[in-house]
Design a protein around this motif. Structure first.
Motif, PDB file in Angstrom:
ATOM      1  N   LEU A 112       0.921  -1.143  -0.042  1.00 47.93           N
ATOM      2  CA  LEU A 112      -0.135  -0.080   0.139  1.00 47.93           C
ATOM      3  C   LEU A 112       0.846   0.945  -0.041  1.00 47.93           C
ATOM      4  O   LEU A 112       0.672   2.272  -0.936  1.00 47.93           O
ATOM      5  CB  LEU A 112      -1.031   0.026   1.380  1.00 47.93           C
ATOM      6  CG  LEU A 112      -1.998   0.839   1.259  1.00 47.93           C
ATOM      7  CD1 LEU A 112      -3.131   0.796   0.128  1.00 47.93           C
ATOM      8  CD2 LEU A 112      -2.757   0.911   2.619  1.00 47.93           C
ATOM      9  N   ARG A 113       1.820   1.197   0.978  1.00 55.77           N
ATOM     10  CA  ARG A 113       2.857   2.284   0.988  1.00 55.77           C
ATOM     11  C   ARG A 113       3.540   2.372  -0.382  1.00 55.77           C
ATOM     12  O   ARG A 113       3.478   3.744  -0.707  1.00 55.77           O
ATOM     13  CB  ARG A 113       3.807   2.099   2.112  1.00 55.77           C
ATOM     14  CG  ARG A 113       4.403   3.564   2.302  1.00 55.77           C
ATOM     15  CD  ARG A 113       5.218   3.336   3.820  1.00 55.77           C
ATOM     16  NE  ARG A 113       6.401   2.519   3.311  1.00 55.77           N
ATOM     17  CZ  ARG A 113       7.507   2.037   4.267  1.00 55.77           C
ATOM     18  NH1 ARG A 113       7.072   2.156   5.571  1.00 55.77           N
ATOM     19  NH2 ARG A 113       8.555   1.363   3.940  1.00 55.77           N
ATOM     20  N   THR A 161       4.363   5.561  -5.485  1.00 53.36           N
ATOM     21  CA  THR A 161       4.226   5.476  -7.058  1.00 53.36           C
ATOM     22  C   THR A 161       3.047   6.311  -7.803  1.00 53.36           C
ATOM     23  O   THR A 161       2.990   6.717  -8.992  1.00 53.36           O
ATOM     24  CB  THR A 161       4.327   3.989  -7.753  1.00 53.36           C
ATOM     25  OG1 THR A 161       3.224   3.086  -6.993  1.00 53.36           O
ATOM     26  CG2 THR A 161       5.755   3.432  -7.538  1.00 53.36           C
ATOM     27  N   GLU A 162       2.110   6.580  -6.900  1.00 55.87           N
ATOM     28  CA  GLU A 162       1.291   7.494  -7.579  1.00 55.87           C
ATOM     29  C   GLU A 162       1.784   8.847  -7.823  1.00 55.87           C
ATOM     30  O   GLU A 162       1.522   9.495  -8.982  1.00 55.87           O
ATOM     31  CB  GLU A 162      -0.033   7.689  -6.338  1.00 55.87           C
ATOM     32  CG  GLU A 162      -1.036   6.967  -6.169  1.00 55.87           C
ATOM     33  CD  GLU A 162      -1.997   6.542  -7.374  1.00 55.87           C
ATOM     34  OE1 GLU A 162      -2.292   7.770  -8.082  1.00 55.87           O
ATOM     35  OE2 GLU A 162      -2.150   5.433  -7.757  1.00 55.87           O
ATOM     36  N   LEU A 163       2.832   9.200  -6.873  1.00 54.40           N
ATOM     37  CA  LEU A 163       3.565  10.337  -7.087  1.00 54.40           C
ATOM     38  C   LEU A 163       4.837  10.159  -8.020  1.00 54.40           C
ATOM     39  O   LEU A 163       4.987  11.307  -8.505  1.00 54.40           O
ATOM     40  CB  LEU A 163       3.918  11.182  -5.657  1.00 54.40           C
ATOM     41  CG  LEU A 163       2.934  11.663  -4.765  1.00 54.40           C
ATOM     42  CD1 LEU A 163       3.735  12.030  -3.573  1.00 54.40           C
ATOM     43  CD2 LEU A 163       2.379  12.883  -5.388  1.00 54.40           C
ATOM     44  N   ALA A 216       8.838   5.290 -10.621  1.00 50.99           N
ATOM     45  CA  ALA A 216       9.767   4.703  -9.284  1.00 50.99           C
ATOM     46  C   ALA A 216       9.408   3.316  -9.514  1.00 50.99           C
ATOM     47  O   ALA A 216       8.450   2.467  -9.510  1.00 50.99           O
ATOM     48  CB  ALA A 216       9.334   5.267  -8.017  1.00 50.99           C
ATOM     49  N   ILE A 217      10.769   2.522  -9.034  1.00 50.40           N
ATOM     50  CA  ILE A 217      10.721   1.056  -8.903  1.00 50.40           C
ATOM     51  C   ILE A 217      11.149   0.662  -7.528  1.00 50.40           C
ATOM     52  O   ILE A 217      12.080   1.050  -7.109  1.00 50.40           O
ATOM     53  CB  ILE A 217      11.797   0.428  -9.766  1.00 50.40           C
ATOM     54  CG1 ILE A 217      11.213   0.848 -11.213  1.00 50.40           C
ATOM     55  CG2 ILE A 217      11.882  -1.152  -9.643  1.00 50.40           C
ATOM     56  CD1 ILE A 217      12.085  -0.161 -12.380  1.00 50.40           C
ATOM     57  N   ARG A 274       8.651  16.507 -13.771  1.00 52.30           N
ATOM     58  CA  ARG A 274       7.669  15.993 -12.964  1.00 52.30           C
ATOM     59  C   ARG A 274       8.491  15.289 -11.343  1.00 52.30           C
ATOM     60  O   ARG A 274       8.175  15.589 -10.384  1.00 52.30           O
ATOM     61  CB  ARG A 274       7.139  14.609 -13.631  1.00 52.30           C
ATOM     62  CG  ARG A 274       6.221  13.974 -12.875  1.00 52.30           C
ATOM     63  CD  ARG A 274       5.155  12.998 -13.693  1.00 52.30           C
ATOM     64  NE  ARG A 274       6.046  12.002 -14.472  1.00 52.30           N
ATOM     65  CZ  ARG A 274       6.098  12.005 -15.636  1.00 52.30           C
ATOM     66  NH1 ARG A 274       5.575  12.689 -16.447  1.00 52.30           N
ATOM     67  NH2 ARG A 274       7.071  10.924 -16.325  1.00 52.30           N
ATOM     68  N   GLU A 275       9.826  14.938 -11.520  1.00 51.44           N
ATOM     69  CA  GLU A 275      10.393  14.752 -10.377  1.00 51.44           C
ATOM     70  C   GLU A 275      11.334  15.517  -9.886  1.00 51.44           C
ATOM     71  O   GLU A 275      12.123  15.475  -8.972  1.00 51.44           O
ATOM     72  CB  GLU A 275      11.488  13.529 -11.088  1.00 51.44           C
ATOM     73  CG  GLU A 275      10.875  12.108 -11.290  1.00 51.44           C
ATOM     74  CD  GLU A 275      10.444  11.478  -9.776  1.00 51.44           C
ATOM     75  OE1 GLU A 275      10.999  11.868  -8.670  1.00 51.44           O
ATOM     76  OE2 GLU A 275       9.390  10.799  -9.762  1.00 51.44           O
ATOM     77  N   ASN A 276      10.965  17.011 -10.366  1.00 50.52           N
ATOM     78  CA  ASN A 276      11.468  18.251  -9.844  1.00 50.52           C
ATOM     79  C   ASN A 276      12.929  18.302  -9.497  1.00 50.52           C
ATOM     80  O   ASN A 276      13.637  18.556  -8.647  1.00 50.52           O
ATOM     81  CB  ASN A 276      11.129  18.330  -8.084  1.00 50.52           C
ATOM     82  CG  ASN A 276       9.894  19.130  -8.216  1.00 50.52           C
ATOM     83  OD1 ASN A 276       9.584  19.825  -9.143  1.00 50.52           O
ATOM     84  ND2 ASN A 276       8.955  18.837  -7.193  1.00 50.52           N
TER      85      ASN A 276
END
Lengths: 491, 448
Positions: free
Chosen positions: A369-370, A375-377, A381-382, B291-293
């Protein structure tokens, strides 16, 4: 790919014939108390006979299908044979086949839900058998039997994997047989230790009422986090010191046995390095504190010690899926009862004797969940999901999330079944939820009539049959049953 | 000393060039044109052949050689060359490798693979980057006397409070010595100035200071007061260097972000770097960088596959507003160019390797050597023995005898730092860290 029935039956037979040992042991107990050994000797002969016949079937290396079937069938077979002593003794409620089956399945799955109403109506040897069933179910008959199975030149590893899921027992030693032996002796050692501790408390006067019979039966059902007690008042029949000791051993029983093994090998730090262990302890500490707070506000107990003890005992007992009680918590305020109800869904650590959903899975769910929020933001990201230093591979992450969902959906549907079936018997919806959770997650006591000082005996017969199936499905963690039920399995 | 160098690429040639004047150097390479070039360019013996061939090594006189340097671009070849040389003679072997895994095998078992000294290019480059980014405006960092003493090269920015101050005004730190100022502008082109109290520090100067790491950090923040320890570090390129940089930063308590394009590699990185946020994307994708600033980054590090990509990525990041940009540059000659067009620090792994190897060959006399600004000066650490001209004398006296361009930067005695002042008496057993103009190296070596 057809299922190789002969191999499956041969393995089930191997386990069945081994069941003769504990049955004979119970017969000896009966003999000691001048009770009839017949209810044990007959099933022993049957188990030995049928077991031998099956075990002599030519067996080959088992595949994944056979492993699933063996897991599903062994519990069913042992549950059935285990019911025979109750039925043969035929005392009290046990004259009724569904109650005998219920008690046996509740025992072997370490649920601890009982149909016993009047404890004095039953032979002591029968109550001992009940405890022994739980002890055998504790670490999983299969883990105990792996030693036997591996001697048969069949894939013990295959079975071990199906049975233990997230637990990497196979890594303990290169040989499975050796691993099974180590875990088995650890289990036996812990039980023996508890017996000794309880007896010592009795001798020095700190544990009145803890006679050798009580010491042995409670040790059998504490380390296995199962919860059958031959005392009508459950752990409430004993002194505070004994209750604290039981808390400690419930905690140990719900701890990953691989970590416990490391501790016995002089590496206690392994324990606290385990994130799952810290999480599991944290949940227990937090839960106990909350319940204690509620009890304090309600003014349930006079002293702080009693408040903390009863709160801790009940939380540990429920979360570790043991199901002992020191007081009738069904009489507590709704807030306290709801907290305990939520505790039913946690469970102890993977790789322990505990049932329910287990701390490891919740940890994975929380971390997934975290990760999803992160990854929403940061869509690029992996982030692997890590528990401690270990990376949980994506397949396992999916499995775990699916399992938790499956467990919760299963619980919700079963609640409906229980609600419908107990209509008009005075079982409310919360009680129905409690009964569904308590049996499906193998905890034992629920609320209302099925509360810690109550009995499942008053439930309708069909409901009890449903619950027998629930306990079986819950103990083998749903998946094998569902897999066996898919058409794909038989294709 | 007779030195055999196998592999005349950038690293090999660079080492050959810096050793040629004072040693007998033989270079082996399997590319005939390069062999020809070397023959004309340097005063060395260049041989065409395969360095893993024992006959070729013997032709190069490996039997009489004191030192063999395996510096081809291939790790396995270098290890085999060292092993071969070790099998047939007793020369000291130095091997250059890229992959840190070989270094990890070698370090606890020195002498493994027949290698007496191993230099890991990628790790070295990563260490250089990480050393530099902790200190704003630092260009180069080296440690001496087991890390008690640090040599740092700083660039003085235009708007620095230190600019246009005298050394006396700027030097407010207990254990710091201003060893040299390298000035590349105006009339005094390319001059190394040994500063006195009255020397004025000009913007654009490179200042070499020697002292404790703490004082160096304080000085660093007095050069650029508004810059604190960087918080946001973005690395693009998850190759070996990028991975090592992230790992070293994690060790120092940073939580960097690492951008890698290849999905499989990104996953591997994410699994092996628990403290790093790995992002899978193209580092030159504007939308992604926005997007990643990335513009908010305090330090942006480019460790992509080639120089063009690194340059593009760093310039883009600078334009977006990244404070400081560090780039790996494969071709050593481009380093200056990079720094001219806006990259704050260009790190060449090959140069770093060549420097490390050269440094090691020189350090066989001294305890440790750092090479400043190409090859124009050295900082060396020497243990003072009874024969030394330093022993038992106060620095004021010693200084009078020293040639021009030499500064005593720091002294350590029994593991503690002593800041050298005029009346400090140097004792036998002290470790002295001195800054030496390359012209004076021989003379200083003879004295100590």
């Amino acid at each position: 790919m057809r299922v190789d029935w002969r191999t499956v039956l041969a393995l089930v037979g191997t386990v069945l014939q081994a069941l003769a040992g504990p049955l004979v042991l119970s017969a000896l107990v009966a003999f000691g108390y001048a009770e009839s050994p017949v209810p044990f000797l007959l099933p022993a002969a049957l188990a030995l006979g049928v077991g031998l016949v099956f075990a002599r079937l030519p067996s080959r290396d088992i595949g994944i299908r056979e492993a699933f079937l063996v897991v599903a069938l062994v519990w069913l077979a042992v549950g059935t044979v285990g019911a025979l002593p109750f039925l043969l003794a035929g005392t009290g409620v046990f004259a009724n086949p569904v109650d005998a089956a219920f008690e046996s399945m509740s025992g072997i799955t370490t649920t601890g839900a009982t149909v016993v109403v009047d404890f004095d109506a039953h032979a002591r040897s029968l109550l001992f058998w009940r405890a022994l069933l739980q002890w055998m179910g504790g670490l999983g008959i299969l883990v105990l039997a792996v030693g036997l199975l591996s001697q048969l030149d069949v894939g013990g590893a295959q079975l071990m994997e199906t049975e233990t899921q997230t637990q990497d027992v196979t890594k303990l030693t290169p040989r499975i047989e050796e691993t099974a032996r180590l875990l088995g002796s650890l289990y036996l050692g812990l039980t023996a230790l508890l017996v000794v501790v309880l007896l010592v408390l009795n001798v020095v006067g700190l544990g009145p009422n803890m006679d050798p019979y009580n010491a042995v039966t409670h040790a059998l059902t504490t380390v296995s986090t199962a919860g059958f007690s031959p005392e009508p008042a459950s752990a409430g029949a004993f002194s505070p010191v004994v209750q604290w000791v039981l808390v400690a051993f419930m905690l140990v029983g719900a701890t990953n046995f691989v970590l416990l093994y490391a501790v016995t090998r002089g590496r206690p730090r392994r324990l606290f390095q385990s994130e799952e262990f810290r999480f599991y302890l944290g949940v227990l500490a937090g839960g106990s504190a909350l319940v204690a707070l509620v009890l304090a506000v309600d003014g349930e107990f006079g002293s702080v010690e009693a408040t903390v003890r009863h709160a801790t005992f009940q939380v540990v007992s429920i979360v570790t899926t043991t199901g002992y009680a020191t007081v009738d918590f069904d009489l507590w305020s709704p807030a306290a009862k709801h907290l305990l109800f939520l505790g039913m869904f946690v469970g102890g650590m993977a790789g322990s004797t505990t049932c329910s959903l287990k701390a490891f899975r919740w940890l994975v769910v929380a971390k997934t969940l975290r990760r999803d929020l992160f990854t929403e933001l940061h869509p690029e990201a992996i982030r692997p999901v890590r528990v401690g230093d270990r990376i949980v591979d994506e397949g396992t992450v999916r499995d775990v999330n699916a399992y938790v969902l499956l467990g919760l959906v299963g619980f919700a549907l079963l609640t409906v079944v229980v609600v419908v079936q107990t209509r008009g018997t005075g079982v409310g919806e919360f009680e129905a939820m409690g009964i569904a959770a308590s049996t499906f997650l193998n905890i034992g006591p629920a609320f209302g009539a099925a509360g810690p000082y109550g009995s499942y005996a008053s439930l309708p017969t069909t409901t009890k049959w449903v619950l027998v199936v629930l306990m079986w499905v819950g103990r083998i963690e749903i998946v094998p049953v569902l897999v066996v039920l898919t058409p794909e399995f038989w294709r | 000393m007779r030195v055999v160098i196998v592999g005349a690429g950038e690293v090999g040639s660079s080492i050959a060039a810096s050793l040629a004047s004072s040693h007998e150097v033989v270079v082996i390479d399997n590319d005939p044109t390069r062999v020809d070039e070397l023959t004309y360019d340097l005063d060395v013996l260049a041989i065409h052949g395969d360095g893993t061939d024992v006959d070729v090594l013997q032709e190069a006189g490996i039997g009489d050689a004191d030192l063999l340097i395996a510096s081809t671009d291939d790790d396995h070849t270098n290890i085999v060359i060292s092993g071969t040389a070790k099998a047939c003679c007793s020369s000291f072997t130095i091997a250059r490798v890229k992959k840190p895994q070989y270094l990890r095998t070698w370090e606890p078992n020195q002498g493994a693979f027949g290698v007496d000294f191993m230099v890991c290019t990628d790790l070295l480059a990563a260490e250089t980057i990480v050393g530099v980014i902790g200190l704003p405006t630092a260009q180069d960092v080296d440690l001496f006397a087991d890390g008690i003493v640090q040599m740092t090269e700083f660039v003085i920015p235009e708007d620095s409070p230190v600019a246009n101050q005298t050394v006396r005004e700027a030097d407010r730190f207990d254990s710091l010595t201003f060893a040299a100022i390298i000035r590349e502008n105006g009339d005094e082109r390319d001059r190394i100035i040994v500063p006195s109290g009255q020397t004025v520090i000009e913007p654009g100067d490179e200042v070499v200071v020697i002292g404790s790491p703490d004082s160096t950090r304080e000085f660093s923040s007095s050069i650029a007061p508004e810059e604190e320890r960087p918080r946001e570090v973005v690395i693009v390129g998850g190759g070996e260097i990028g991975y090592q940089v992230a790992r070293l930063l994690e060790d120092r308590g940073f939580s960097p972000r690492l951008v890698e394009r290849d999905e499989e590699r990104a996953r591997w990185l994410a699994e092996n770097l628990p403290g790093t946020t790995v992002l899978q994307s193209d580092a030159t994708d504007r939308a992604f960088l926005d997007r990643e600033n990335v513009g908010m980054a305090d330090v942006f590090i480019a460790t992509l596959e080639n120089d063009q990509q690194n340059l593009l990525a760093t310039l883009l990041a600078k334009r977006l507003g990244a404070d400081r940009a560090v780039a790996i540059v494969d071709t050593g000659e481009f380093a200056d160019l990079f720094e001219e067009v806006g990259v704050d620090v260009a790190v060449s792994p090959r140069d770093a390797t060549a420097e490390e190897i050269t440094r090691f060959t020189r350090a066989r006399r001294a305890e440790n050597v750092s090479i400043i600004d190409g090859d124009r000066a050295e900082v060396m650490e020497v243990e003072v023995d009874t024969d030394s001209a330093f022993a038992g004398r106060p620095i004021r006296e010693v200084a009078a005898d020293l040639p021009e361009g030499v500064v005593v930067g720091a002294i350590t005695r029994n593991g503690t730092l002593i800041t050298p002042r005029g009346d400090t008496v140097i004792e036998v057993g002290d470790h002295v860290v001195v800054f030496v103009d390359s012209d004076a190296v021989e003379e200083v070596n003879a004295m100590i």
